[in-house]
Design a protein around this motif. Structure first.
Motif, PDB file in Angstrom:
ATOM      1  N   LYS A   1      -9.588   7.701  -3.498  1.00 14.51           N
ATOM      2  CA  LYS A   1      -9.540   9.034  -4.336  1.00 14.51           C
ATOM      3  C   LYS A   1      -9.312   8.341  -6.028  1.00 14.51           C
ATOM      4  O   LYS A   1     -10.232   8.843  -6.758  1.00 14.51           O
ATOM      5  CB  LYS A   1      -8.392   9.458  -4.209  1.00 14.51           C
ATOM      6  CG  LYS A   1      -8.181  10.793  -4.780  1.00 14.51           C
ATOM      7  CD  LYS A   1      -7.168  11.853  -4.576  1.00 14.51           C
ATOM      8  CE  LYS A   1      -6.885  12.999  -5.578  1.00 14.51           C
ATOM      9  NZ  LYS A   1      -5.851  13.665  -5.005  1.00 14.51           N
ATOM     10  N   SER A   2      -8.221   7.465  -6.138  1.00 13.23           N
ATOM     11  CA  SER A   2      -8.079   7.247  -7.459  1.00 13.23           C
ATOM     12  C   SER A   2      -8.325   5.922  -8.048  1.00 13.23           C
ATOM     13  O   SER A   2      -8.090   5.730  -9.231  1.00 13.23           O
ATOM     14  CB  SER A   2      -6.474   7.696  -7.826  1.00 13.23           C
ATOM     15  OG  SER A   2      -6.258   8.888  -7.393  1.00 13.23           O
ATOM     16  N   GLY A   3      -8.711   4.931  -7.227  1.00 13.40           N
ATOM     17  CA  GLY A   3      -8.947   3.484  -7.728  1.00 13.40           C
ATOM     18  C   GLY A   3      -7.586   3.046  -7.863  1.00 13.40           C
ATOM     19  O   GLY A   3      -7.629   2.055  -8.801  1.00 13.40           O
ATOM     20  N   VAL A   4      -6.391   3.282  -7.031  1.00 12.80           N
ATOM     21  CA  VAL A   4      -5.206   2.567  -7.756  1.00 12.80           C
ATOM     22  C   VAL A   4      -4.837   1.938  -6.431  1.00 12.80           C
ATOM     23  O   VAL A   4      -4.711   2.432  -5.341  1.00 12.80           O
ATOM     24  CB  VAL A   4      -4.324   3.962  -8.118  1.00 12.80           C
ATOM     25  CG1 VAL A   4      -2.918   3.211  -8.080  1.00 12.80           C
ATOM     26  CG2 VAL A   4      -4.691   4.579  -9.077  1.00 12.80           C
ATOM     27  N   ILE A   5      -4.235   0.651  -6.671  1.00 11.47           N
ATOM     28  CA  ILE A   5      -3.625  -0.184  -5.836  1.00 11.47           C
ATOM     29  C   ILE A   5      -2.363  -0.688  -6.424  1.00 11.47           C
ATOM     30  O   ILE A   5      -2.159  -0.916  -7.474  1.00 11.47           O
ATOM     31  CB  ILE A   5      -4.449  -1.323  -5.383  1.00 11.47           C
ATOM     32  CG1 ILE A   5      -5.926  -0.762  -4.874  1.00 11.47           C
ATOM     33  CG2 ILE A   5      -3.840  -2.211  -4.259  1.00 11.47           C
ATOM     34  CD1 ILE A   5      -6.824  -1.721  -4.455  1.00 11.47           C
ATOM     35  N   ASP A   6      -1.197  -0.534  -5.434  1.00 13.79           N
ATOM     36  CA  ASP A   6       0.056  -0.997  -5.904  1.00 13.79           C
ATOM     37  C   ASP A   6      -0.138  -2.766  -5.845  1.00 13.79           C
ATOM     38  O   ASP A   6      -0.756  -3.444  -5.142  1.00 13.79           O
ATOM     39  CB  ASP A   6       1.217  -0.854  -4.972  1.00 13.79           C
ATOM     40  CG  ASP A   6       1.406   0.551  -5.050  1.00 13.79           C
ATOM     41  OD1 ASP A   6       1.312   1.225  -6.137  1.00 13.79           O
ATOM     42  OD2 ASP A   6       1.874   1.184  -3.956  1.00 13.79           O
ATOM     43  N   GLU A   7       0.537  -3.210  -6.919  1.00 16.49           N
ATOM     44  CA  GLU A   7       0.168  -4.731  -7.252  1.00 16.49           C
ATOM     45  C   GLU A   7       0.983  -5.390  -6.089  1.00 16.49           C
ATOM     46  O   GLU A   7       0.672  -6.598  -5.713  1.00 16.49           O
ATOM     47  CB  GLU A   7       0.871  -4.977  -8.676  1.00 16.49           C
ATOM     48  CG  GLU A   7       0.745  -6.418  -8.987  1.00 16.49           C
ATOM     49  CD  GLU A   7       1.155  -6.837 -10.306  1.00 16.49           C
ATOM     50  OE1 GLU A   7       0.935  -7.820 -10.909  1.00 16.49           O
ATOM     51  OE2 GLU A   7       1.874  -5.880 -10.823  1.00 16.49           O
ATOM     52  N   SER A   8       2.135  -4.781  -5.303  1.00 18.39           N
ATOM     53  CA  SER A   8       2.879  -5.472  -4.304  1.00 18.39           C
ATOM     54  C   SER A   8       2.351  -5.314  -3.110  1.00 18.39           C
ATOM     55  O   SER A   8       3.025  -5.501  -2.011  1.00 18.39           O
ATOM     56  CB  SER A   8       4.353  -5.233  -4.389  1.00 18.39           C
ATOM     57  OG  SER A   8       4.485  -3.873  -4.158  1.00 18.39           O
ATOM     58  N   THR A   9       1.116  -4.512  -2.870  1.00 18.28           N
ATOM     59  CA  THR A   9       0.758  -3.968  -1.343  1.00 18.28           C
ATOM     60  C   THR A   9       0.565  -5.170  -0.710  1.00 18.28           C
ATOM     61  O   THR A   9      -0.102  -6.356  -1.093  1.00 18.28           O
ATOM     62  CB  THR A   9      -0.607  -3.149  -1.751  1.00 18.28           C
ATOM     63  OG1 THR A   9      -0.945  -2.614  -0.392  1.00 18.28           O
ATOM     64  CG2 THR A   9      -1.868  -4.004  -2.090  1.00 18.28           C
ATOM     65  N   GLN A  10       0.801  -4.774   0.726  1.00 20.11           N
ATOM     66  CA  GLN A  10       0.370  -5.862   1.791  1.00 20.11           C
ATOM     67  C   GLN A  10      -0.499  -5.119   2.802  1.00 20.11           C
ATOM     68  O   GLN A  10      -0.815  -5.773   3.861  1.00 20.11           O
ATOM     69  CB  GLN A  10       2.026  -6.152   2.686  1.00 20.11           C
ATOM     70  CG  GLN A  10       2.712  -6.808   1.637  1.00 20.11           C
ATOM     71  CD  GLN A  10       2.376  -8.160   0.935  1.00 20.11           C
ATOM     72  OE1 GLN A  10       1.836  -8.987   1.836  1.00 20.11           O
ATOM     73  NE2 GLN A  10       2.550  -8.141  -0.227  1.00 20.11           N
ATOM     74  N   VAL A  11      -1.205  -4.076   2.360  1.00 22.99           N
ATOM     75  CA  VAL A  11      -2.139  -3.571   3.391  1.00 22.99           C
ATOM     76  C   VAL A  11      -3.141  -4.337   3.538  1.00 22.99           C
ATOM     77  O   VAL A  11      -3.904  -4.849   2.450  1.00 22.99           O
ATOM     78  CB  VAL A  11      -2.423  -2.173   2.665  1.00 22.99           C
ATOM     79  CG1 VAL A  11      -3.628  -1.434   3.663  1.00 22.99           C
ATOM     80  CG2 VAL A  11      -1.127  -1.248   2.759  1.00 22.99           C
ATOM     81  N   GLN A  12      -3.962  -4.564   4.690  1.00 24.87           N
ATOM     82  CA  GLN A  12      -5.071  -5.282   4.764  1.00 24.87           C
ATOM     83  C   GLN A  12      -6.131  -4.908   4.084  1.00 24.87           C
ATOM     84  O   GLN A  12      -6.429  -3.688   4.216  1.00 24.87           O
ATOM     85  CB  GLN A  12      -5.180  -5.228   6.457  1.00 24.87           C
ATOM     86  CG  GLN A  12      -6.340  -6.537   6.817  1.00 24.87           C
ATOM     87  CD  GLN A  12      -6.452  -6.183   8.277  1.00 24.87           C
ATOM     88  OE1 GLN A  12      -6.034  -5.658   9.114  1.00 24.87           O
ATOM     89  NE2 GLN A  12      -7.573  -6.961   8.606  1.00 24.87           N
ATOM     90  N   GLY A  13      -6.810  -5.790   3.568  1.00 25.42           N
ATOM     91  CA  GLY A  13      -7.912  -5.381   2.755  1.00 25.42           C
ATOM     92  C   GLY A  13      -7.743  -4.967   1.222  1.00 25.42           C
ATOM     93  O   GLY A  13      -8.587  -5.222   0.386  1.00 25.42           O
TER      94      GLY A  13
END
Length: 322
Positions: free
Chosen positions: A191-203
């Motif tokens: 939706k927003s093109g936002v990803i947390d810098e600390s994300t651990q979500v696959q992909g």
């Protein structure tokens, strides 16, 4: 800290994610959505997979094959389309027939997943992710039709409906931006093109590193900016074509109200019909707005087929406006 200024997912699918080196991004998205480890074996040739300068900017799709020979259709639709559900059905049907040949056994028919990422309110509902499956239920007992023991061992599935296509609809604009689950984080990115810098979500880790606008070459960035501008122009065209102040949700509500009025035969139905008549009387004004918009698009050097798609005018009608 959230990372912004990442490449839109539809553009990434068109130009980046079809490369084998970047399969990890799509694999992560599919694994989170399908709740199963997905490994893409290859991207298959299809009409939607072809790259050219005239690619439609409102839609992009990818046809992939996983290691189990299952087919996965991923489609992004940027603008409203009345018959989108029918196109989902057509896309699945075409994939089935395209990849089975005369003389093949029925065992060659593949499981298909249809993943649809839509940036408009498709249908009516309160959720932002929907899954459609085939379910065989007993009319008298209510039980689910299961596969035989031999079929379960062959197909590694439990129920008869499990071998049929599955559909997923991600209505990303309905997401409230509050990410709790891994799928939420993916939908927020879509939706927003936002990803947390600390994300651990696959992909998403791979997307964060590989989809930076800053890493584009000058020519890639120029093409990307044209894509974004085309999307803006398209929305301007739709707004102009429907008149100032047009609201898609209100239009949907009016249509539902008219239907309810017809069913109940109440006075409100008559009033709504009169309002509809007055709206139709404004058609001439909207037509003039479409012509003005078409001329503006011509002045911007936009391709005639794109102008035709956005305005509904024929190529000949557009030519006469030059």
């Amino acid at each position: 800290m959230p990372i912004h200024n990442l490449i839109r997912f539809d553009w990434a699918m068109k130009r980046l994610l079809r490369n084998k080196a970047n399969f990890v991004v799509l694999e992560g998205f599919l694994s989170v959505l399908l709740e199963n480890k997905i490994k893409i074996h290859k991207i298959l040739e299809s009409e939607g997979n072809k790259e050219c300068d005239d690619d439609k900017y409102n839609r992009v799709d990818v046809l992939a094959e996983n290691e189990n020979k299952e087919l996965i259709i991923i489609e992004v639709q940027n603008t409203r389309e009345l018959y989108y559900f029918q196109r989902m059905l057509y896309g699945v049907s075409k994939a089935i027939t395209d990849y089975i040949y005369e003389g093949d056994q029925y065992s060659e028919i593949r499981k298909i997943y249809s993943i649809n990422i839509v940036y408009f309110d498709l249908g009516q509902g309160t959720d932002y992710v929907y899954r459609g499956i085939t379910d065989f239920k007993g009319l008298h007992t209510g039980d689910t039709l299961r596969l035989s023991v031999k079929q379960r061992n062959t197909f590694v599935r439990e129920n008869a409906g499990d071998i049929f296509p599955e559909y997923f609809v991600l209505r990303v604009n309905e997401f409230n931006d509050h990410a709790v689950t891994p799928l939420d984080e993916w939908v927020r990115f879509l939706k927003s093109g936002v990803i947390d810098e600390s994300t651990q979500v696959q992909g998403l880790q791979a997307a964060r590193e590989r989809l930076r606008v800053a890493d584009m070459t000058d020519s890639e960035r120029a093409a990307y900016n044209r894509h974004i501008e085309n999307l803006r122009i398209q929305w301007d065209v739709l707004t102009t074509a429907h008149g100032e102040g047009w609201d898609e949700g209100k239009e949907e509500g009016r249509e539902e109200g008219r239907e309810e009025g017809r069913k109940e035969g109440k006075a409100e139905g008559l009033a709504e019909g009169l309002a509809e008549g007055r709206t139709e009387g404004r058609t001439e004004g909207r037509t003039e707005g479409i012509i003005i918009t078409a001329r503006n698009m011509i002045a911007k050097g936009i391709a005639l087929d794109i102008i035709s798609q956005c305005t509904g005018l024929t190529i000949n009608e557009i030519e006469r406006l030059k």
